[in-house]
Design a protein around this motif. Sequence first.
Motif, PDB file in Angstrom:
ATOM      1  N   CYS A 148      10.705  -0.185  10.235  1.00 36.88           N
ATOM      2  CA  CYS A 148       9.492  -0.983  10.401  1.00 36.88           C
ATOM      3  C   CYS A 148       8.705  -0.578  11.648  1.00 36.88           C
ATOM      4  CB  CYS A 148       9.827  -2.469  10.487  1.00 36.88           C
ATOM      5  SG  CYS A 148      10.625  -3.138   9.017  1.00 36.88           S
TER       6      CYS A 148
ATOM      7  N   ASP B 151       4.111  -3.397  10.308  1.00 34.13           N
ATOM      8  CA  ASP B 151       4.969  -3.955   9.260  1.00 34.13           C
ATOM      9  C   ASP B 151       5.514  -5.314   9.683  1.00 34.13           C
ATOM     10  OD1 ASP B 151       4.690  -1.571   7.771  1.00 34.13           O
ATOM     11  OD2 ASP B 151       6.305  -0.638   8.920  1.00 34.13           O
TER      12      ASP B 151
ATOM     13  N   ALA C 279       4.854  -9.014   8.032  1.00 35.20           N
ATOM     14  CA  ALA C 279       5.935  -9.888   7.579  1.00 35.20           C
ATOM     15  C   ALA C 279       5.852 -11.257   8.241  1.00 35.20           C
ATOM     16  CB  ALA C 279       7.289  -9.241   7.878  1.00 35.20           C
TER      17      ALA C 279
ATOM     18  N   THR D 201      13.730  -7.465   7.981  1.00 36.42           N
ATOM     19  CA  THR D 201      13.324  -6.715   6.787  1.00 36.42           C
ATOM     20  C   THR D 201      14.328  -5.630   6.404  1.00 36.42           C
ATOM     21  OG1 THR D 201      11.024  -7.098   7.445  1.00 36.42           O
ATOM     22  CG2 THR D 201      11.423  -5.425   5.749  1.00 36.42           C
ATOM     23  N   CYS D 202      14.853  -4.912   7.382  1.00 42.95           N
ATOM     24  CA  CYS D 202      15.748  -3.769   7.125  1.00 42.95           C
ATOM     25  C   CYS D 202      17.227  -4.114   7.287  1.00 42.95           C
ATOM     26  CB  CYS D 202      15.397  -2.610   8.064  1.00 42.95           C
ATOM     27  SG  CYS D 202      13.812  -1.827   7.752  1.00 42.95           S
TER      28      CYS D 202
END
Length: 280
Positions: free
Chosen positions: A97, A101, A105, A124-125
């Motif tokens: 990210c 990003d 989010a 996210t990851c």
Amino acid sequence: MRRTRFAPSPTGPLHLGHAFAALTAARLADPGQFLLRIEDIDRSRCRQEWEAAIYEDLHWLGLDWPQPVMRQSERLPEYAAALDRLAAMGLLYPCRCRRADIAAALSAPQEGALGPDGPVYPGTCRGRAMAEAGPGDAIRLDAARAFATLGLDRIGFMDEAVLPGQRHELTAADFTGGIGDVVLARRGMGTSYHLSVVVDDAAQGITLVTRGKDLFDSTYIHALLQELLELPQPLYHHHRLIRDDSGKRLAKRDDARAIALYRAQGVSPADIVAMVFAGG
């Protein structure tokens, strides 16, 4: 023996805030040992001439320190070893990210969503494995898993300047919600401030970490890393910040407050001491 350190980055001129931080660390070391460490992991911004200026300014202030000086750019294997240990514990994941990003989010960030490093990462990851890490990825610590691995429901530290004698603690839930999965290795660096400062303080046997109050919340991150890496936890002293006339914290772009400029104007080291310690 009490041991403190001053750890500037050679990315610009030292200013009055740096003078106060260095002099505070030296004063609180007495009669122990004051060390200097050069935090030069950001090779894109660090310059040899700024490092030379750091030595010159600090010597002019009357400070001295043991040689050789620790330089973070020479310690990348030690940071890699710490990362490998955390990875073997299953506590790291690669993050692709970018800031845009993360902002997307967090399209409607709520009050309290800012941690020591900015917006709290939304995870996210988090499901990615380290085997998927690419050369452009950052490496993050899975905070919730770290607390679970340690079997702790809170983390903390002792501070002799802010409510001395009282342990400052943060619950696991407050850590994961208010600080989150911090970056331990940034793109192109192989480490980050949080990881390197913990590894280096332990390597230098620092017993008292002196730093500004703006880093108070970051100390919870360092306390967690110390537990995970089984490193000794020093005592902390979060001191006040030197601010400009408008109340803003000094930054390296504030050249008007640069120590070198004061020197050129004929200001003495004693004058600098009086300025930064005025009012206690």
